[in-house]
Write a protein that holds these residues in place. Structure first.
Motif, short mmCIF file in Angstrom:
data_model
loop_
_atom_site.label_atom_id
_atom_site.label_comp_id
_atom_site.label_asym_id
_atom_site.label_seq_id
_atom_site.Cartn_x
_atom_site.Cartn_y
_atom_site.Cartn_z
N ILE A 76 0.85 -1.19 0.00
CA ILE A 76 0.00 0.00 0.00
C ILE A 76 0.89 1.24 0.00
N SER A 77 0.49 2.23 -0.78
CA SER A 77 1.26 3.47 -0.87
C SER A 77 0.36 4.67 -0.63
N PRO A 78 0.95 5.80 -0.20
CA PRO A 78 0.18 7.03 -0.13
C PRO A 78 0.18 7.74 -1.48
N ASN A 79 0.98 7.22 -2.42
CA ASN A 79 1.19 7.85 -3.72
C ASN A 79 0.97 6.83 -4.84
N LEU A 80 0.96 7.33 -6.06
CA LEU A 80 0.83 6.46 -7.23
C LEU A 80 2.17 6.38 -7.95
N ASP A 81 2.77 5.21 -7.92
CA ASP A 81 4.02 4.94 -8.63
C ASP A 81 3.78 3.68 -9.46
N THR A 82 3.67 3.84 -10.77
CA THR A 82 3.32 2.70 -11.61
C THR A 82 4.40 1.61 -11.61
N SER A 83 5.64 1.97 -11.27
CA SER A 83 6.69 0.95 -11.19
C SER A 83 6.43 -0.01 -10.04
N VAL A 84 5.84 0.49 -8.96
CA VAL A 84 5.47 -0.36 -7.83
C VAL A 84 4.36 -1.32 -8.25
#
Length: 215
Positions: free
Chosen positions: A89-97
């Motif tokens: 889970i992230s607070p941001n959007l990182d498409t690599s994740v």
């Protein structure tokens, strides 16, 4: 039942942020005894990777699910998965994740705020998104955004408590992430794990019997 189905059924993720590493295990035990099945250890917590590893090796992987939160980039995702995280889970959007998680069959629920971010996350392969900060945006925002984007499951996170959680579900949230309102550091510091278990039970009962209209 797979993890994503468990998320939609259980509807709550307990967020363990800054829980002392020496008390992570009894904290997890209290939460799971109270009925919580999804636990998130934030990566900015003390000895986060060690905590993920320890909890993962205590519970049956089909009974309690342990994931990593505050996963900001691919490198953090790799570390978390290596430690045993079953979801990210992230607070941001990182498409690599998202790409990394999908490649390794790990559930990933990135943080979003706008419709554009939600659609980008969905198109990148996320099965659900974390709407953050939900407390600032409010239930009406979820209701409005769900009108055109009702196909994207939303995990409302930030500002959710036992008094207002029903309003978020009624607005269209599919699940919630709850940190300090549930995983109360004061209880943990004072070793009041029975009280923490009872609090977890209250959250679970409120969700179970609170009239979740979208079920």
């Amino acid at each position: 039942m797979n993890l994503f189905d468990t998320l939609l059924e259980e509807k709550i993720i307990a967020i363990l942020r800054n829980v002392p590493s020496s008390k992570v295990i009894p904290t997890a035990q209290a939460l799971t005894d109270g009925g919580i099945k999804l636990l998130e250890i934030t990566m900015n917590s003390e000895k986060a990777l060690e905590s993920i590893y320890q909890i993962r090796n205590i519970y049956d992987q089909d009974d309690v699910f342990i994931g990593a939160g505050t996963v900001l980039n691919k490198e953090m995702a790799e570390e978390a998965v290596e430690a045993g995280a079953q979801f990210l889970i992230s607070p941001n959007l990182d498409t690599s994740v998202i790409s990394y998680a999908n490649k390794h069959n790990i559930d990933v629920w990135p943080g979003v705020m706008t419709p554009t971010e939600m659609v980008n996350a969905w198109n990148a392969g996320a099965k659900a998104v974390k709407l953050y900060p939900a407390g600032t945006l409010g239930p009406q925002y979820i209701k409005d955004i769900k009108a055109p984007l009702d196909n994207i499951p939303i995990i409302a996170t930030g500002g959710i408590n036992i008094e207002n959680l029903e309003t978020y579900f009624e607005a269209g949230a599919d699940a919630i992430g709850v940190g300090g309102q549930l995983v109360q550091l004061k209880l943990i510091e004072n070793n009041k794990f029975e009280d923490l278990e009872k609090l977890a039970e209250q959250f679970v009962k409120t969700i179970t019997y609170g009239g979740l209209l979208h079920d």
